[in-house]
Design a protein around this motif. Structure first.
Motif, mmCIF file in Angstrom:
data_model
loop_
_atom_site.group_PDB
_atom_site.id
_atom_site.type_symbol
_atom_site.label_atom_id
_atom_site.label_comp_id
_atom_site.label_asym_id
_atom_site.label_seq_id
_atom_site.Cartn_x
_atom_site.Cartn_y
_atom_site.Cartn_z
ATOM 1 N N CYS A 10 69.664 42.091 35.734
ATOM 2 C CA CYS A 10 69.965 43.358 36.230
ATOM 3 C C CYS A 10 71.029 44.105 35.208
ATOM 4 C CB CYS A 10 70.816 43.543 37.591
ATOM 5 S SG CYS A 10 69.847 42.678 38.832
ATOM 6 N N GLU A 11 70.896 43.880 33.740
ATOM 7 C CA GLU A 11 71.831 44.189 32.980
ATOM 8 C C GLU A 11 71.751 45.868 32.693
ATOM 9 O OE1 GLU A 11 71.053 42.243 29.005
ATOM 10 O OE2 GLU A 11 69.130 42.951 28.906
ATOM 11 N N ARG A 12 70.520 46.291 32.917
ATOM 12 C CA ARG A 12 70.241 47.776 32.612
ATOM 13 C C ARG A 12 71.177 48.626 33.465
ATOM 14 N NH1 ARG A 12 64.538 51.168 32.526
ATOM 15 N NH2 ARG A 12 65.309 53.190 32.000
ATOM 16 N N TYR A 13 71.366 48.563 34.522
ATOM 17 C CA TYR A 13 72.242 49.201 35.595
ATOM 18 C C TYR A 13 73.542 48.726 36.219
ATOM 19 C CZ TYR A 13 67.596 51.904 35.476
ATOM 20 O OH TYR A 13 66.623 52.448 35.312
ATOM 21 N N LEU A 14 73.580 47.380 35.455
ATOM 22 C CA LEU A 14 74.907 46.615 36.241
ATOM 23 C C LEU A 14 76.173 47.118 35.956
ATOM 24 C CD1 LEU A 14 75.664 44.316 37.906
ATOM 25 C CD2 LEU A 14 75.630 42.930 35.550
ATOM 26 N N ARG A 15 76.517 47.552 34.911
ATOM 27 C CA ARG A 15 77.952 48.148 34.793
ATOM 28 C C ARG A 15 78.182 49.451 35.547
ATOM 29 N NH1 ARG A 15 81.763 46.440 31.574
ATOM 30 N NH2 ARG A 15 80.302 45.351 30.082
ATOM 31 N N GLU A 16 77.088 50.309 35.714
ATOM 32 C CA GLU A 16 77.412 51.367 36.470
ATOM 33 C C GLU A 16 77.569 51.034 37.950
ATOM 34 O OE1 GLU A 16 74.863 55.938 37.255
ATOM 35 O OE2 GLU A 16 73.886 54.076 36.072
ATOM 36 N N ILE A 18 78.875 48.126 39.188
ATOM 37 C CA ILE A 18 79.984 47.277 39.439
ATOM 38 C C ILE A 18 81.220 48.766 39.395
ATOM 39 C CG2 ILE A 18 81.635 45.998 38.369
ATOM 40 C CD1 ILE A 18 79.272 44.302 37.461
ATOM 41 N N ASN A 19 81.085 49.288 38.335
ATOM 42 C CA ASN A 19 82.253 50.736 38.183
ATOM 43 C C ASN A 19 82.235 51.358 39.517
ATOM 44 O OD1 ASN A 19 82.571 49.616 35.765
ATOM 45 N ND2 ASN A 19 81.551 51.231 34.535
ATOM 46 N N SER A 20 80.985 51.564 40.142
ATOM 47 C CA SER A 20 81.050 52.217 41.297
ATOM 48 C C SER A 20 82.080 51.715 42.456
ATOM 49 C CB SER A 20 79.837 52.443 41.986
ATOM 50 O OG SER A 20 79.153 51.645 42.717
ATOM 51 N N ASP A 84 73.328 46.306 45.903
ATOM 52 C CA ASP A 84 72.313 45.676 44.792
ATOM 53 C C ASP A 84 72.698 46.227 43.690
ATOM 54 O OD1 ASP A 84 71.069 44.155 46.540
ATOM 55 O OD2 ASP A 84 69.429 45.661 47.050
ATOM 56 N N CYS A 85 72.425 45.634 42.293
ATOM 57 C CA CYS A 85 72.715 45.971 40.961
ATOM 58 C C CYS A 85 72.258 47.211 40.228
ATOM 59 C CB CYS A 85 72.718 44.755 40.255
ATOM 60 S SG CYS A 85 73.615 43.301 40.607
ATOM 61 N N ASP A 86 71.367 47.970 40.894
ATOM 62 C CA ASP A 86 70.924 49.144 40.454
ATOM 63 C C ASP A 86 71.214 50.463 41.237
ATOM 64 O OD1 ASP A 86 69.328 48.179 42.492
ATOM 65 O OD2 ASP A 86 67.481 48.514 41.518
ATOM 66 N N MET A 90 79.582 56.339 46.326
ATOM 67 C CA MET A 90 80.584 57.281 46.178
ATOM 68 C C MET A 90 82.038 56.808 46.294
ATOM 69 S SD MET A 90 78.618 59.526 45.017
ATOM 70 C CE MET A 90 79.779 61.007 44.779
ATOM 71 N N PRO A 91 82.910 57.351 45.628
ATOM 72 C CA PRO A 91 84.272 56.738 45.611
ATOM 73 C C PRO A 91 84.999 56.646 47.146
ATOM 74 C CG PRO A 91 84.057 58.354 43.742
ATOM 75 C CD PRO A 91 82.832 58.287 44.593
ATOM 76 N N GLU A 92 84.486 57.327 47.994
ATOM 77 C CA GLU A 92 85.084 57.385 49.239
ATOM 78 C C GLU A 92 84.424 56.668 50.299
ATOM 79 O OE1 GLU A 92 82.858 61.458 49.085
ATOM 80 O OE2 GLU A 92 83.897 59.821 47.651
ATOM 81 N N LYS A 93 83.243 55.972 49.969
ATOM 82 C CA LYS A 93 82.287 55.271 50.744
ATOM 83 C C LYS A 93 83.355 54.330 51.656
ATOM 84 C CE LYS A 93 78.492 52.140 51.232
ATOM 85 N NZ LYS A 93 79.121 51.155 52.083
ATOM 86 N N LEU A 94 83.707 53.519 51.420
ATOM 87 C CA LEU A 94 84.407 52.313 51.983
ATOM 88 C C LEU A 94 85.613 52.866 52.928
ATOM 89 C CD1 LEU A 94 84.598 49.298 49.796
ATOM 90 C CD2 LEU A 94 82.824 49.773 51.473
ATOM 91 N N ALA A 95 86.279 53.918 52.325
ATOM 92 C CA ALA A 95 87.419 54.669 53.073
ATOM 93 C C ALA A 95 86.937 55.210 54.346
ATOM 94 C CB ALA A 95 88.186 55.443 51.973
ATOM 95 N N LYS A 96 85.663 55.939 54.438
ATOM 96 C CA LYS A 96 85.165 56.615 55.284
ATOM 97 C C LYS A 96 84.483 55.689 56.371
ATOM 98 C CE LYS A 96 84.826 61.145 53.217
ATOM 99 N NZ LYS A 96 83.807 62.253 53.050
#
Length: 303
Positions: A10-16, A18-20, A84-86, A90-96
């Motif tokens: 899954c390397e193509r989209y993986l860092r994006e 994980i960063n999310s 999934d790795c692709d 959004m930043p507030e997902k878990l908080a909501k």
């Protein structure tokens, strides 16, 4: 909170992806990263993060259901989320989502999501119709509407199940588990597009088109063993699933040049499921034309 990430090349989209997770405003989480024996650069990317990402690697590639179970066994959180790795959050997902678990009857919380590609946003999943809340098993069985990256479950709810993800399944492993959870408890929903589901040519969803009808039939047999009178109580829902299976099997045959097979398979379903009238009429033409029109409308290949 344990965030389950399963990876196979899954390397193509993986860092994006994980960063999310690292961008979440809700901070009490760990990532359980299960590498399903990747041969690309996925391992190096995952291992470049700090201790909040716990990296595990299988000795050999196993079906998706089995791989998800291996990741779950390493989880320490009282709640489980899936990415999934692709795909993206959004930043507030878990908080909501987490406040909805204050209701002890809720075993699963989901949210809206956006389907997107390299060209931009394709559609919002629940833009036309908001999903139901509460006891939604019948609704999910009739027309499965959950997207994996949106779901958070209460870990304790797994204890009452005979198994977690079914290791036989590669395409509907999450649908099987979430249906069984919905049969036993309540589900709730955050009315905001907090997920991002990536549409691309190498997506598992579109590269294994032969699996859905096979695995749905297996799932129906499984549910009939679990729940007495299943075929009687959910007759209408099962009929719709069987129509969907006929459609997908017919698409595979039409793709090989057999348009007559689609007309034969779908003829008896036209009056009860009018969505099949268009492919039925189009089956007199090459499959490629139908698939081109479908992609223009839906944003992804016909499935």
């Amino acid at each position: 909170m344990s965030v389950i990430m399963n990876c196979l090349n899954c390397e193509r989209y993986l860092r994006e992806a994980i960063n999310s997770v690292y961008a979440q405003t809700f901070s009490d989480w760990e990532i359980i990263f299960w590498d399903n024996a990747s041969t690309d650069g996925s391992a190096a990317i995952a291992q470049s993060y700090d201790a909040r990402l716990r990296y595990f690697r299988g000795e050999q590639t196993v079906p998706m259901g089995a791989a998800r179970n291996l990741a779950l066994k390493q989880a320490r959180g009282a709640f489980l989320a899936f990415l999934d790795c692709d795909d993206l959050w959004m930043p507030e997902k878990l908080a909501k989502q987490m406040p909805l678990f204050a209701n002890p009857r809720v075993c699963l919380v989901f949210c809206d999501t956006l389907f997107f590609s390299d060209k931009g946003i394709i559609k919002q999943l629940y833009a036309r119709q908001k999903p139901p809340r509460g006891r939604i098993f019948r609704h999910l069985l009739k027309d499965y509407f959950l997207s994996m990256e949106t779901v958070v479950i209460r870990r304790r709810a797994l204890q009452g199940l005979s198994e977690w993800f079914d290791p036989r399944f590669q395409w509907i492993e999450e649908a099987d588990l979430f249906l069984r959870l919905a049969h036993e408890g309540e589900c709730d929903y955050v009315d905001a597009p907090l997920g991002r589901w990536r549409v691309h040519a190498n997506s598992w969803t579109f590269s294994k088109k032969h699996l859905p009808p096979i695995e749905r039939e297996m799932l129906l047999k499984k549910l009939s063993r679990l729940y007495p009178d299943f075929y009687t109580e959910y007759r209408a829902e099962i009929e719709k699933i069987k129509g969907r299976n006929q459609y997908q099997q017919a698409l595979l045959e039409w793709e090989k040049g057999d348009g007559f097979s689609l007309r034969r398979r779908l003829g008896s379903h036209l009056w009860s499921q009018k969505r099949y009238i268009f492919p039925y009429m189009m089956s007199f033409f090459p499959y490629g034309l139908y698939n081109w029109i479908y992609q223009k409308i839906k944003g992804h290949p016909a499935v």
